[in-house]
Design an enzyme around this catalytic site. Structure first.
Site, mmCIF file in Angstrom:
data_model
loop_
_atom_site.group_PDB
_atom_site.id
_atom_site.type_symbol
_atom_site.label_atom_id
_atom_site.label_comp_id
_atom_site.label_asym_id
_atom_site.label_seq_id
_atom_site.Cartn_x
_atom_site.Cartn_y
_atom_site.Cartn_z
ATOM 1 N N ARG A 289 7.753 1.464 11.168
ATOM 2 C CA ARG A 289 8.392 1.178 12.463
ATOM 3 C C ARG A 289 8.636 -0.310 12.673
ATOM 4 O O ARG A 289 9.754 -0.741 12.962
ATOM 5 C CB ARG A 289 7.518 1.719 13.607
ATOM 6 C CG ARG A 289 7.584 3.224 13.756
ATOM 7 C CD ARG A 289 6.618 3.666 14.806
ATOM 8 N NE ARG A 289 5.239 3.364 14.366
ATOM 9 C CZ ARG A 289 4.348 4.278 14.043
ATOM 10 N NH1 ARG A 289 4.631 5.539 14.153
ATOM 11 N NH2 ARG A 289 3.135 3.963 13.641
ATOM 12 N N ILE A 290 7.589 -1.123 12.496
ATOM 13 C CA ILE A 290 7.732 -2.559 12.789
ATOM 14 C C ILE A 290 8.521 -3.261 11.686
ATOM 15 O O ILE A 290 9.431 -4.046 11.972
ATOM 16 C CB ILE A 290 6.350 -3.219 13.005
ATOM 17 C CG1 ILE A 290 5.692 -2.608 14.248
ATOM 18 C CG2 ILE A 290 6.478 -4.735 13.152
ATOM 19 C CD1 ILE A 290 4.243 -2.982 14.444
ATOM 20 N N ASP B 122 7.959 -0.754 0.029
ATOM 21 C CA ASP B 122 7.117 0.235 0.718
ATOM 22 C C ASP B 122 6.902 1.379 -0.251
ATOM 23 O O ASP B 122 7.711 1.577 -1.154
ATOM 24 C CB ASP B 122 7.821 0.768 1.996
ATOM 25 C CG ASP B 122 6.863 1.472 2.944
ATOM 26 O OD1 ASP B 122 6.261 2.481 2.551
ATOM 27 O OD2 ASP B 122 6.713 0.993 4.079
ATOM 28 N N ALA C 22 0.086 -7.752 11.094
ATOM 29 C CA ALA C 22 -0.351 -6.353 10.917
ATOM 30 C C ALA C 22 -1.858 -6.231 11.162
ATOM 31 O O ALA C 22 -2.278 -5.998 12.300
ATOM 32 C CB ALA C 22 0.047 -5.872 9.528
ATOM 33 N N ARG C 23 -2.665 -6.430 10.138
ATOM 34 C CA ARG C 23 -4.123 -6.389 10.261
ATOM 35 C C ARG C 23 -4.713 -7.504 9.405
ATOM 36 O O ARG C 23 -4.288 -7.714 8.268
ATOM 37 C CB ARG C 23 -4.680 -5.037 9.782
ATOM 38 C CG ARG C 23 -4.548 -3.926 10.813
ATOM 39 C CD ARG C 23 -5.479 -4.136 12.015
ATOM 40 N NE ARG C 23 -5.286 -3.148 13.055
ATOM 41 C CZ ARG C 23 -4.478 -3.257 14.109
ATOM 42 N NH1 ARG C 23 -3.743 -4.347 14.257
ATOM 43 N NH2 ARG C 23 -4.405 -2.309 15.014
ATOM 44 N N ASP D 248 -1.038 -13.658 13.277
ATOM 45 C CA ASP D 248 -1.398 -13.173 14.612
ATOM 46 C C ASP D 248 -2.704 -12.387 14.546
ATOM 47 O O ASP D 248 -3.309 -12.110 15.572
ATOM 48 C CB ASP D 248 -0.271 -12.278 15.161
ATOM 49 C CG ASP D 248 -0.570 -11.801 16.563
ATOM 50 O OD1 ASP D 248 -0.889 -12.670 17.406
ATOM 51 O OD2 ASP D 248 -0.532 -10.576 16.815
ATOM 52 N N GLU E 297 -11.720 -11.048 13.164
ATOM 53 C CA GLU E 297 -11.331 -11.528 14.501
ATOM 54 C C GLU E 297 -12.093 -10.801 15.619
ATOM 55 O O GLU E 297 -12.121 -11.266 16.764
ATOM 56 C CB GLU E 297 -9.821 -11.296 14.721
ATOM 57 C CG GLU E 297 -9.462 -9.808 14.833
ATOM 58 C CD GLU E 297 -7.980 -9.517 15.076
ATOM 59 O OE1 GLU E 297 -7.138 -10.114 14.403
ATOM 60 O OE2 GLU E 297 -7.706 -8.670 15.952
ATOM 61 N N HIS F 175 -3.916 -12.261 18.225
ATOM 62 C CA HIS F 175 -3.551 -10.838 18.217
ATOM 63 C C HIS F 175 -2.790 -10.456 19.494
ATOM 64 O O HIS F 175 -3.221 -9.600 20.267
ATOM 65 C CB HIS F 175 -4.808 -9.965 18.059
ATOM 66 C CG HIS F 175 -4.499 -8.606 17.524
ATOM 67 N ND1 HIS F 175 -5.350 -7.895 16.705
ATOM 68 C CD2 HIS F 175 -3.410 -7.800 17.688
ATOM 69 C CE1 HIS F 175 -4.809 -6.734 16.401
ATOM 70 N NE2 HIS F 175 -3.624 -6.644 16.988
HETATM 71 P P1 NAD Z 1 3.901 2.251 10.257
HETATM 72 O O1 NAD Z 1 2.864 3.282 9.916
HETATM 73 O O2 NAD Z 1 5.140 2.687 10.937
HETATM 74 O O3 NAD Z 1 4.322 1.470 8.916
HETATM 75 C C1 NAD Z 1 3.400 1.105 7.929
HETATM 76 C C2 NAD Z 1 4.120 1.183 6.585
HETATM 77 O O4 NAD Z 1 3.239 0.704 5.566
HETATM 78 C C3 NAD Z 1 4.510 2.624 6.199
HETATM 79 O O5 NAD Z 1 5.908 2.698 5.954
HETATM 80 C C4 NAD Z 1 3.696 2.895 4.927
HETATM 81 O O6 NAD Z 1 4.386 3.699 3.978
HETATM 82 C C5 NAD Z 1 3.491 1.484 4.410
HETATM 83 N N1 NAD Z 1 2.353 1.384 3.481
HETATM 84 C C6 NAD Z 1 1.081 1.792 3.680
HETATM 85 N N2 NAD Z 1 0.330 1.492 2.589
HETATM 86 C C7 NAD Z 1 1.173 0.876 1.709
HETATM 87 C C8 NAD Z 1 1.009 0.313 0.418
HETATM 88 N N3 NAD Z 1 -0.169 0.300 -0.209
HETATM 89 N N4 NAD Z 1 2.092 -0.237 -0.185
HETATM 90 C C9 NAD Z 1 3.301 -0.246 0.425
HETATM 91 N N5 NAD Z 1 3.524 0.265 1.654
HETATM 92 C C10 NAD Z 1 2.462 0.820 2.274
HETATM 93 O O7 NAD Z 1 3.120 1.143 11.083
HETATM 94 P P2 NAD Z 1 3.748 0.104 12.123
HETATM 95 O O8 NAD Z 1 3.758 0.702 13.472
HETATM 96 O O9 NAD Z 1 4.982 -0.457 11.559
HETATM 97 O O10 NAD Z 1 2.583 -1.000 12.139
HETATM 98 C C11 NAD Z 1 2.380 -1.858 11.030
HETATM 99 C C12 NAD Z 1 1.112 -2.657 11.224
HETATM 100 O O11 NAD Z 1 1.217 -3.493 12.373
HETATM 101 C C13 NAD Z 1 -0.155 -1.833 11.444
HETATM 102 O O12 NAD Z 1 -1.209 -2.408 10.680
HETATM 103 C C14 NAD Z 1 -0.484 -2.025 12.892
HETATM 104 O O13 NAD Z 1 -1.868 -1.909 13.119
HETATM 105 C C15 NAD Z 1 -0.012 -3.442 13.080
HETATM 106 N N6 NAD Z 1 0.257 -3.807 14.484
HETATM 107 C C16 NAD Z 1 -0.087 -5.049 14.918
HETATM 108 C C17 NAD Z 1 0.206 -5.441 16.224
HETATM 109 C C18 NAD Z 1 -0.136 -6.811 16.733
HETATM 110 O O14 NAD Z 1 -0.234 -6.997 17.956
HETATM 111 N N7 NAD Z 1 -0.272 -7.812 15.886
HETATM 112 C C19 NAD Z 1 0.821 -4.532 17.088
HETATM 113 C C20 NAD Z 1 1.176 -3.275 16.616
HETATM 114 C C21 NAD Z 1 0.891 -2.915 15.301
#
Ligand code: NAD
Length: 326
Positions: free
Chosen positions: A153-154, A173, A231-232, A256, A261, A293
């Site tokens: 998504r992001i 991905d 992300a994390r 971020d 953290e 964050h």
């Molecule tokens: P999502 O599940 O839609 O996308 C994650 C993608 O990572 C998926 O397409 C998946 O196939 C891919 N993936 C997983 N393991 C993989 C690997 N080993 N190799 C390649 N691709 C791999 O998640 P999202 O909603 O896009 O969120 C992404 C990250 O952002 C998450 O870790 C979420 O916790 C983090 N996040 C952070 C904040 C913030 O405030 N900083 C806010 C929202 C989400």
């Protein structure tokens, strides 16, 4: 129907008040976490709405069950603070929240721009009346190759945002998304590492992504690479990041999120002794931007998270299920 909400911040209160009226229910808001010491507050509540610091382990779930609480809704996307298996065993239904990805994607682009235009250096210089151009020459986005690791998504929204800048985009991905191919080329992780000037990570944290940025993977990247993490924290090894900044392999870093953290970010710690040496050390580099964050933190996201939790509990109670059930 009565809901107890814990870890409620000031900015969430107006949404809780609004939703209590909309659904015709009673909601009590408490600033602290739900713990064994204050669990009696839940007496008479069908559901509790929590955030990540209210730990739903076996002991807590048993205690909630004794208080006749039927539903737990977390106002977060992540739910690693809830023992889902045990909740199922004791018959407590659980749901999480979601919010649009656009806010995090916009924030990511901001961090990329801050890094390629030396924002932190410029900001530090002007605070001491240094208005020279020393060390401030930037690079233009259209001249750069940007690697996007994780196109969920992001990641997709980041690509969509960047499509207006004219940069070359490479994506990686485990699952390819057809919409991404309109703007970016899927390549192997090795190719992305080898050719990207900027790499931004949008992976969920799992066994395969833990410390994905380590000494070995950093070695495969361009000298002076700019790394972005919204992300994390655990996706990157702090030790590798520190070494990479010290020896110049990493030219810029914008995080971020940061490994370890927890207990610091989202708290006022100005009078505390912080015990995160990596954070203190990383923070002092002129080419490292740390933010606490907050990429998710917009008015829209807050409203969506509160709504998901309240609506989830309401739907569980009235229909037996909800859209965000885990
Ligand atoms: P999502 O599940 O839609 O996308 C994650 C993608 O990572 C998926 O397409 C998946 O196939 C891919 N993936 C997983 N393991 C993989 C690997 N080993 N190799 C390649 N691709 C791999 O998640 P999202 O909603 O896009 O969120 C992404 C990250 O952002 C998450 O870790 C979420 O916790 C983090 N996040 C952070 C904040 C913030 O405030 N900083 C806010 C929202 C989400």
């Amino acid at each position: 129907m009565k809901i107890c909400a814990f870890e409620v911040r000031e900015d969430e209160k107006k949404d809780f008040t609004h939703l209590a009226g909309e659904f015709g229910i009673e909601i009590t808001c408490h600033p602290g976490s739900l713990t064994m010491d204050n669990i009696s507050i839940c007496k008479g509540c069908e559901g509790v709405a929590i955030l990540g610091e209210s730990i739903m382990d076996e002991k807590m779930l048993d205690a909630l069950k004794s208080e006749k609480v039927l539903y737990v809704a977390t106002r977060s996307i992540g739910y690693n603070h809830i023992n889902l298996e045990y909740a199922k065993k004791v018959g407590i239904k659980v749901c999480n929240s979601n919010y649009p990805s656009k806010g995090v994607a916009d924030y990511t682009v901001m961090l990329i721009l801050m890094s390629i235009r030396n924002f932190k250096r410029a900001f530090l210089h002007q605070r001491v009346n240094d208005y020279s151009l020393n060390g401030l020459v930037g690079r233009e986005m259209k001249d750069l190759a940007v690697g996007i690791v994780g196109t969920g998504r992001i990641g997709f929204e980041v690509i969509n945002n960047l499509s207006g800048f004219g940069c070359r985009m490479m994506a990686y991905d485990v699952f390819e998304n057809e919409n991404v191919k309109k703007y970016a080329e899927y390549v192997s992780l090795e190719t992305l590492y080898e050719h990207s000037d900027v790499i931004t990570f949008h992976l969920n944290l799992n066994e395969s992504t833990y410390h994905m940025v380590n000494d070995e993977s950093l070695e495969k990247m361009k000298d002076g690479v700019i790394l972005i993490n919204c992300a994390r924290g655990e996706i990157m090894n702090n030790e590798t990041l520190i070494r990479g900044i010290e020896n110049g392999k990493i030219g810029g870093l914008a995080l971020d999120v940061l490994e370890n953290e927890e207990g610091i970010y989202h708290h006022d710690k100005k009078s505390s002794i912080l015990k995160n040496r990596d954070m203190a050390y990383l923070r002092q580099f002129p080419n490292v931007v740390l933010t606490p964050h907050i990429a998710f933190y917009t008015d829209k996201a807050v409203s969506s998270m509160v709504r998901c939790a309240v609506e989830g509990i309401y739907d569980f109670s009235t229909t037996g299920t909800c859209k965000t059930q885990l």
